[in-house]
Motif scaffolding. Structure first.
Motif, PDB file in Angstrom:
ATOM      1  N   ASP A  93     -32.466  85.396  -2.915  1.00 18.04           N
ATOM      2  CA  ASP A  93     -32.293  86.513  -4.073  1.00 18.04           C
ATOM      3  C   ASP A  93     -31.519  86.081  -5.305  1.00 18.04           C
ATOM      4  OD1 ASP A  93     -29.955  86.241  -2.806  1.00 18.04           O
ATOM      5  OD2 ASP A  93     -29.398  88.373  -2.376  1.00 18.04           O
ATOM      6  N   ALA A  94     -31.167  84.965  -5.352  1.00 20.34           N
ATOM      7  CA  ALA A  94     -30.332  84.617  -6.444  1.00 20.34           C
ATOM      8  C   ALA A  94     -30.774  83.236  -7.136  1.00 20.34           C
ATOM      9  CB  ALA A  94     -28.860  84.577  -6.223  1.00 20.34           C
ATOM     10  N   HIS A  95     -31.947  82.439  -6.689  1.00 22.79           N
ATOM     11  CA  HIS A  95     -32.248  81.224  -7.233  1.00 22.79           C
ATOM     12  C   HIS A  95     -33.577  81.544  -7.733  1.00 22.79           C
ATOM     13  CE1 HIS A  95     -33.164  77.242  -7.339  1.00 22.79           C
ATOM     14  NE2 HIS A  95     -32.150  76.788  -6.818  1.00 22.79           N
ATOM     15  N   PRO A  96     -33.334  81.140  -9.182  1.00 21.50           N
ATOM     16  CA  PRO A  96     -34.657  81.372  -9.891  1.00 21.50           C
ATOM     17  C   PRO A  96     -35.759  80.518  -9.430  1.00 21.50           C
ATOM     18  CG  PRO A  96     -33.030  79.835 -11.264  1.00 21.50           C
ATOM     19  CD  PRO A  96     -32.533  80.231  -9.679  1.00 21.50           C
ATOM     20  N   ALA A  97     -35.755  79.543  -8.792  1.00 20.48           N
ATOM     21  CA  ALA A  97     -37.091  78.766  -8.205  1.00 20.48           C
ATOM     22  C   ALA A  97     -37.601  79.580  -7.064  1.00 20.48           C
ATOM     23  CB  ALA A  97     -36.525  77.527  -8.197  1.00 20.48           C
ATOM     24  N   ILE A  98     -36.821  80.419  -6.457  1.00 20.59           N
ATOM     25  CA  ILE A  98     -37.409  80.846  -5.199  1.00 20.59           C
ATOM     26  C   ILE A  98     -37.897  82.326  -5.463  1.00 20.59           C
ATOM     27  CG2 ILE A  98     -36.822  81.712  -3.009  1.00 20.59           C
ATOM     28  CD1 ILE A  98     -34.503  79.609  -2.613  1.00 20.59           C
ATOM     29  N   GLN A  99     -39.235  82.232  -5.201  1.00 21.47           N
ATOM     30  CA  GLN A  99     -40.027  83.691  -5.692  1.00 21.47           C
ATOM     31  C   GLN A  99     -39.991  84.667  -4.324  1.00 21.47           C
ATOM     32  OE1 GLN A  99     -43.634  82.374  -7.197  1.00 21.47           O
ATOM     33  NE2 GLN A  99     -42.854  82.458  -9.353  1.00 21.47           N
ATOM     34  N   GLU A 100     -39.740  85.799  -4.373  1.00 22.08           N
ATOM     35  CA  GLU A 100     -39.982  86.624  -3.229  1.00 22.08           C
ATOM     36  C   GLU A 100     -40.767  87.873  -3.450  1.00 22.08           C
ATOM     37  OE1 GLU A 100     -35.902  88.424  -2.386  1.00 22.08           O
ATOM     38  OE2 GLU A 100     -34.992  86.548  -2.056  1.00 22.08           O
ATOM     39  N   TRP A 101     -41.342  88.387  -2.069  1.00 20.82           N
ATOM     40  CA  TRP A 101     -42.166  89.414  -2.541  1.00 20.82           C
ATOM     41  C   TRP A 101     -42.430  89.976  -0.873  1.00 20.82           C
ATOM     42  CZ3 TRP A 101     -44.233  84.762  -2.934  1.00 20.82           C
ATOM     43  CH2 TRP A 101     -45.410  84.372  -2.398  1.00 20.82           C
ATOM     44  N   MET A 102     -43.085  90.900  -0.572  1.00 16.95           N
ATOM     45  CA  MET A 102     -43.167  91.605   0.774  1.00 16.95           C
ATOM     46  C   MET A 102     -44.622  91.716   0.755  1.00 16.95           C
ATOM     47  SD  MET A 102     -41.895  95.460   2.103  1.00 16.95           S
ATOM     48  CE  MET A 102     -40.474  95.370   0.956  1.00 16.95           C
ATOM     49  N   ALA A 104     -47.848  93.194   4.083  1.00 15.65           N
ATOM     50  CA  ALA A 104     -48.008  93.714   5.263  1.00 15.65           C
ATOM     51  C   ALA A 104     -49.285  93.142   5.963  1.00 15.65           C
ATOM     52  CB  ALA A 104     -48.136  94.972   5.185  1.00 15.65           C
ATOM     53  N   ARG A 105     -49.123  92.832   7.213  1.00 14.82           N
ATOM     54  CA  ARG A 105     -50.108  92.284   8.006  1.00 14.82           C
ATOM     55  C   ARG A 105     -50.543  93.217   9.120  1.00 14.82           C
ATOM     56  NH1 ARG A 105     -50.923  89.609   4.094  1.00 14.82           N
ATOM     57  NH2 ARG A 105     -50.959  87.392   3.865  1.00 14.82           N
ATOM     58  N   GLY A 106     -51.336  94.247   8.949  1.00 18.57           N
ATOM     59  CA  GLY A 106     -51.364  95.307   9.990  1.00 18.57           C
ATOM     60  C   GLY A 106     -50.299  95.950  10.003  1.00 18.57           C
ATOM     61  N   ALA A 107     -49.431  96.271  11.185  1.00 17.12           N
ATOM     62  CA  ALA A 107     -48.363  97.026  11.295  1.00 17.12           C
ATOM     63  C   ALA A 107     -47.173  96.164  10.762  1.00 17.12           C
ATOM     64  CB  ALA A 107     -48.263  97.411  12.514  1.00 17.12           C
ATOM     65  N   GLU A 108     -47.409  94.762  10.737  1.00 18.62           N
ATOM     66  CA  GLU A 108     -46.170  94.033  10.546  1.00 18.62           C
ATOM     67  C   GLU A 108     -45.877  93.856   8.923  1.00 18.62           C
ATOM     68  OE1 GLU A 108     -44.467  91.394  12.495  1.00 18.62           O
ATOM     69  OE2 GLU A 108     -45.002  92.548  14.112  1.00 18.62           O
ATOM     70  N   VAL A 109     -44.533  94.045   8.778  1.00 16.61           N
ATOM     71  CA  VAL A 109     -44.137  94.042   7.271  1.00 16.61           C
ATOM     72  C   VAL A 109     -43.063  92.586   7.091  1.00 16.61           C
ATOM     73  CG1 VAL A 109     -42.496  94.758   5.303  1.00 16.61           C
ATOM     74  CG2 VAL A 109     -43.960  96.463   7.187  1.00 16.61           C
ATOM     75  N   ASN A 110     -43.580  91.772   6.340  1.00 17.82           N
ATOM     76  CA  ASN A 110     -43.114  90.568   6.137  1.00 17.82           C
ATOM     77  C   ASN A 110     -42.447  90.432   4.943  1.00 17.82           C
ATOM     78  OD1 ASN A 110     -43.977  89.406   8.499  1.00 17.82           O
ATOM     79  ND2 ASN A 110     -46.087  89.257   7.779  1.00 17.82           N
ATOM     80  N   TRP A 111     -41.368  89.607   4.639  1.00 14.91           N
ATOM     81  CA  TRP A 111     -40.992  89.123   3.441  1.00 14.91           C
ATOM     82  C   TRP A 111     -41.031  87.458   3.125  1.00 14.91           C
ATOM     83  CZ3 TRP A 111     -39.386  92.479  -0.070  1.00 14.91           C
ATOM     84  CH2 TRP A 111     -38.940  92.313  -1.288  1.00 14.91           C
ATOM     85  N   LEU A 112     -41.397  87.226   1.972  1.00 14.26           N
ATOM     86  CA  LEU A 112     -41.880  85.916   1.756  1.00 14.26           C
ATOM     87  C   LEU A 112     -40.988  85.475   0.694  1.00 14.26           C
ATOM     88  CD1 LEU A 112     -44.540  87.611   2.678  1.00 14.26           C
ATOM     89  CD2 LEU A 112     -45.517  85.499   1.978  1.00 14.26           C
ATOM     90  N   THR A 138     -47.013  74.850   1.193  1.00 12.34           N
ATOM     91  CA  THR A 138     -48.205  75.523   0.615  1.00 12.34           C
ATOM     92  C   THR A 138     -48.902  74.294  -0.369  1.00 12.34           C
ATOM     93  OG1 THR A 138     -46.984  76.234  -0.911  1.00 12.34           O
ATOM     94  CG2 THR A 138     -47.380  77.504   0.737  1.00 12.34           C
ATOM     95  N   GLU A 139     -49.594  73.271   0.298  1.00 11.68           N
ATOM     96  CA  GLU A 139     -50.059  72.332  -0.534  1.00 11.68           C
ATOM     97  C   GLU A 139     -51.664  72.401  -0.723  1.00 11.68           C
ATOM     98  OE1 GLU A 139     -50.578  69.950   3.896  1.00 11.68           O
ATOM     99  OE2 GLU A 139     -48.940  69.435   2.315  1.00 11.68           O
ATOM    100  N   LEU A 147     -51.669  83.304  -2.223  1.00 12.29           N
ATOM    101  CA  LEU A 147     -49.996  83.676  -2.586  1.00 12.29           C
ATOM    102  C   LEU A 147     -49.887  84.028  -4.074  1.00 12.29           C
ATOM    103  CD1 LEU A 147     -48.479  80.835  -0.205  1.00 12.29           C
ATOM    104  CD2 LEU A 147     -48.652  83.305   0.074  1.00 12.29           C
ATOM    105  N   ARG A 148     -50.422  83.494  -4.697  1.00  7.95           N
ATOM    106  CA  ARG A 148     -50.135  83.827  -6.164  1.00  7.95           C
ATOM    107  C   ARG A 148     -50.581  85.394  -6.101  1.00  7.95           C
ATOM    108  NH1 ARG A 148     -52.154  78.683  -9.341  1.00  7.95           N
ATOM    109  NH2 ARG A 148     -50.233  77.369  -9.102  1.00  7.95           N
ATOM    110  N   ARG A 149     -51.947  85.584  -5.775  1.00  3.32           N
ATOM    111  CA  ARG A 149     -52.469  86.956  -6.117  1.00  3.32           C
ATOM    112  C   ARG A 149     -51.759  87.815  -5.387  1.00  3.32           C
ATOM    113  NH1 ARG A 149     -57.480  84.085  -5.429  1.00  3.32           N
ATOM    114  NH2 ARG A 149     -57.337  84.764  -3.131  1.00  3.32           N
ATOM    115  N   GLU A 150     -51.230  87.794  -4.091  1.00  2.00           N
ATOM    116  CA  GLU A 150     -50.540  88.579  -3.224  1.00  2.00           C
ATOM    117  C   GLU A 150     -49.254  88.838  -3.883  1.00  2.00           C
ATOM    118  OE1 GLU A 150     -48.353  87.385   0.655  1.00  2.00           O
ATOM    119  OE2 GLU A 150     -50.372  88.465   1.219  1.00  2.00           O
ATOM    120  N   ARG A 151     -48.353  87.923  -4.511  1.00  2.00           N
ATOM    121  CA  ARG A 151     -47.285  88.026  -5.190  1.00  2.00           C
ATOM    122  C   ARG A 151     -47.388  88.895  -6.451  1.00  2.00           C
ATOM    123  NH1 ARG A 151     -46.033  82.820  -7.783  1.00  2.00           N
ATOM    124  NH2 ARG A 151     -47.465  83.914  -9.354  1.00  2.00           N
ATOM    125  N   ASP A 152     -48.226  88.599  -7.242  1.00  8.03           N
ATOM    126  CA  ASP A 152     -48.633  89.200  -8.546  1.00  8.03           C
ATOM    127  C   ASP A 152     -49.190  90.672  -8.327  1.00  8.03           C
ATOM    128  OD1 ASP A 152     -47.978  86.766  -9.644  1.00  8.03           O
ATOM    129  OD2 ASP A 152     -50.167  86.152 -10.140  1.00  8.03           O
TER     130      ASP A 152
END
Length: 163
Positions: A93-102, A104-112, A138-139, A147-152
C-alpha cells in the motif's frame, strides 16, 4: 524506496534441489505462514491442507506452476522470489512500484499486488483475514495485457480506496 529481497537461486545450493526445497519451505513457514503478516489491517493466512510431501498447500502454489494440482512442476523463477511475497504484502500500500487492485472470480473477491509488471501476489478476501492464494511471475505478454486491462478497468470504475 525499498527494493525487494535478493533472489534465492538454486545455484546457491550447488544445484541440490532437496536442500533448496528445504530452505524454501523453511522461509515459507518462518516468513509467510508464521510470519505474522497483515494486509490492510487483517491477518494473512495460508492454506495448510491438503499437504503434499508434508508441505502446506500454499507453499506449493508459491513454488510450482501448472493448472492441474497433482501435476504441477517447480518453477525456479517463483522459487527465487519466495521472499518477495512477504515484502510485497508488507509494502504494497505504500510502495510506488507495487500496483494494487481488486478483482472478482465468481463469488471470490481477490486483491492483487503486482510488482513492476513482473511478479503478482493474489490474496483472497475472507471474513476475518486474507488468504494467500498464489504468487507468480508474469512473463507472458498475453497475461500482462490481461492484468493491465483488469487493473485499468478497476481504476476507471473508481477503485483505489481499497476493500
Amino acid at each position: 524506496m525499498t527494493l525487494p529481497p535478493d533472489l534465492l537461486p538454486l545455484s546457491a545450493f550447488d544445484g541440490n534441489w532437496q536442500n533448496y526445497e528445504t530452505e524454501l519451505y523453511r522461509i515459507f513457514l518462518e516468513e509467510i505462514a508464521h510470519g505474522g503478516l497483515r494486509f490492510r489491517g487483517l491477518p494473512v493466512r495460508c492454506r495448510r491442507h491438503t499437504e503434499v510431501s508434508g508441505r502446506w498447500a500454499s507453499f506449493w502454489h508459491l513454488v510450482q506452476e501448472g493448472p492441474v494440482e497433482d501435476k504441477r512442476l517447480p518453477d525456479l523463477r517463483r522459487c527465487e522470489r519466495i521472499r518477495w511475497v512477504p515484502w510485497m504484502i508488507m509494502n504494497g500500500d505504500a510502495h510506488p512500484a507495487i500496483q494494487e487492485w481488486m478483482n472478482a472470480r465468481g463469488a471470490e473477491v481477490n486483491w492483487l499486488l503486482w510488482y513492476q509488471e513482473e511478479y503478482l501476489v493474489v490474496l483472497g478476501r475472507r471474513m476475518d483475514c486474507w488468504l494467500l492464494k498464489t504468487a507468480y511471475c508474469t512473463e507472458k505478454s498475453g497475461r500482462i495485457r490481461q492484468l493491465r486491462r483488469e487493473r485499468d478497468a478497476w481504476i476507471a470504475a473508481g477503485g483505489g480506496s481499497g476493500p
